[in-house]
Design an enzyme around this catalytic site. Structure first.
Site, mmCIF file in Angstrom:
data_model
loop_
_atom_site.group_PDB
_atom_site.id
_atom_site.type_symbol
_atom_site.label_atom_id
_atom_site.label_comp_id
_atom_site.label_asym_id
_atom_site.label_seq_id
_atom_site.Cartn_x
_atom_site.Cartn_y
_atom_site.Cartn_z
ATOM 1 N N LYS A 12 0.813 -1.218 0.000
ATOM 2 C CA LYS A 12 0.000 0.000 0.000
ATOM 3 C C LYS A 12 0.850 1.274 0.000
ATOM 4 O O LYS A 12 2.067 1.229 0.233
ATOM 5 C CB LYS A 12 -0.935 -0.026 1.207
ATOM 6 C CG LYS A 12 -1.990 -1.123 1.136
ATOM 7 C CD LYS A 12 -2.890 -1.058 2.361
ATOM 8 C CE LYS A 12 -4.013 -2.069 2.317
ATOM 9 N NZ LYS A 12 -4.837 -1.992 3.549
ATOM 10 N N TYR A 52 -12.675 -1.864 -4.047
ATOM 11 C CA TYR A 52 -13.185 -2.085 -2.685
ATOM 12 C C TYR A 52 -14.720 -2.078 -2.628
ATOM 13 O O TYR A 52 -15.291 -1.873 -1.564
ATOM 14 C CB TYR A 52 -12.626 -1.034 -1.732
ATOM 15 C CG TYR A 52 -11.232 -1.338 -1.233
ATOM 16 C CD1 TYR A 52 -10.911 -2.577 -0.678
ATOM 17 C CD2 TYR A 52 -10.231 -0.378 -1.303
ATOM 18 C CE1 TYR A 52 -9.643 -2.846 -0.206
ATOM 19 C CE2 TYR A 52 -8.955 -0.640 -0.831
ATOM 20 C CZ TYR A 52 -8.669 -1.881 -0.283
ATOM 21 O OH TYR A 52 -7.409 -2.144 0.197
ATOM 22 N N ASN A 115 -1.836 0.118 7.101
ATOM 23 C CA ASN A 115 -1.259 -1.137 7.580
ATOM 24 C C ASN A 115 -0.338 -1.820 6.563
ATOM 25 O O ASN A 115 -0.035 -2.991 6.683
ATOM 26 C CB ASN A 115 -2.364 -2.083 8.050
ATOM 27 C CG ASN A 115 -3.379 -2.390 6.975
ATOM 28 O OD1 ASN A 115 -3.134 -2.199 5.788
ATOM 29 N ND2 ASN A 115 -4.537 -2.873 7.393
ATOM 30 N N HIS A 118 -2.217 -5.371 1.609
ATOM 31 C CA HIS A 118 -3.538 -5.960 1.406
ATOM 32 C C HIS A 118 -3.323 -7.354 0.850
ATOM 33 O O HIS A 118 -2.391 -7.592 0.086
ATOM 34 C CB HIS A 118 -4.353 -5.142 0.389
ATOM 35 C CG HIS A 118 -5.544 -5.877 -0.145
ATOM 36 N ND1 HIS A 118 -6.767 -5.847 0.468
ATOM 37 C CD2 HIS A 118 -5.686 -6.690 -1.234
ATOM 38 C CE1 HIS A 118 -7.615 -6.610 -0.220
ATOM 39 N NE2 HIS A 118 -6.983 -7.128 -1.258
ATOM 40 N N GLU A 129 -9.601 -10.298 -7.825
ATOM 41 C CA GLU A 129 -8.642 -9.218 -7.601
ATOM 42 C C GLU A 129 -7.462 -9.291 -8.567
ATOM 43 O O GLU A 129 -6.979 -8.265 -9.040
ATOM 44 C CB GLU A 129 -8.168 -9.233 -6.146
ATOM 45 C CG GLU A 129 -9.266 -8.854 -5.170
ATOM 46 C CD GLU A 129 -8.823 -8.875 -3.719
ATOM 47 O OE1 GLU A 129 -7.682 -9.299 -3.423
ATOM 48 O OE2 GLU A 129 -9.629 -8.452 -2.860
#
Length: 184
Positions: A12, A52, A115, A118, A129
């Site tokens: 990310k 998302y 974080n 993913h 995905e």
């Protein structure tokens, strides 16, 4: 019988901004993953919203989409036996404060929002995905271009057209020999 799977992993924006992509990729490799494909991209907010979409009704949806589109990301197809589950274990809990020691999110995550990584949560979602970031046609043309570049590099001094001519010449020679074979 082994259950080799492919799953999607995203490094990310917070991790890319801190230039951690090589360290994170090293963690995957050290844990037995094979990085099959990867690319560094930046997606638009609309693309993040589409990606998302499963979280569309959740209160964090807008912030999540803003974040994923806020900077470059590295998307990867990784492979291993039970890749989805093993990737989830390696990433750790969504909240880095609750993640187990040694997990990517515990080591590199800043917060529950930032974080660092993913990962797909199921084999079915992994397929969706992967297709989102690595379209089938894109994979086909990437392989085709690799072959053309390889041939071009072999005959670089003569140029691309010589290479292309030789490729077609080889094809016609194969057709000729194919027609000369007696199968009966």
């Amino acid at each position: 019988m082994s259950n080799i799977e492919q799953t999607l992993s995203i490094i990310k924006p917070d991790a890319v901004e801190r230039n951690l992509q090589e360290e994170i990729k090293k963690k995957f490799i050290e844990n037995g993953f094979i990085i099959k494909k990867e690319k560094k991209i930046q997606i638009s907010k609309a693309e993040a919203e589409e990606f998302y979409k499963v979280h569309e009704t959740k209160p964090f949806y807008e912030e999540l989409c803003n974040y994923l589109s806020s900077g470059p990301i590295v998307v990867m197809i990784i492979e291993k036996v039970n890749a989805v589950l093993e990737n989830r274990k390696l990433m750790g809990a969504t909240d880095p404060l609750k993640a187990e020691d040694g997990t990517i999110r515990k080591i590199y995550g800043i917060s529950i929002d930032k974080n660092s990584v993913h990962g797909s949560d199921s084999v079915d979602n992994a397929k969706i995905e992967i297709e989102f970031f690595f379209k089938s046609w894109e994979q086909f043309f990437a392989k085709l271009l690799d072959k053309v570049y390889f041939l071009q590099s072999k005959f670089f001094s003569r140029g691309f057209w010589v290479c292309l001519f030789l490729k077609f010449e080889f094809f016609f020679v194969l057709l000729f020999y194919q027609s000369q074979i007696n199968y009966f």
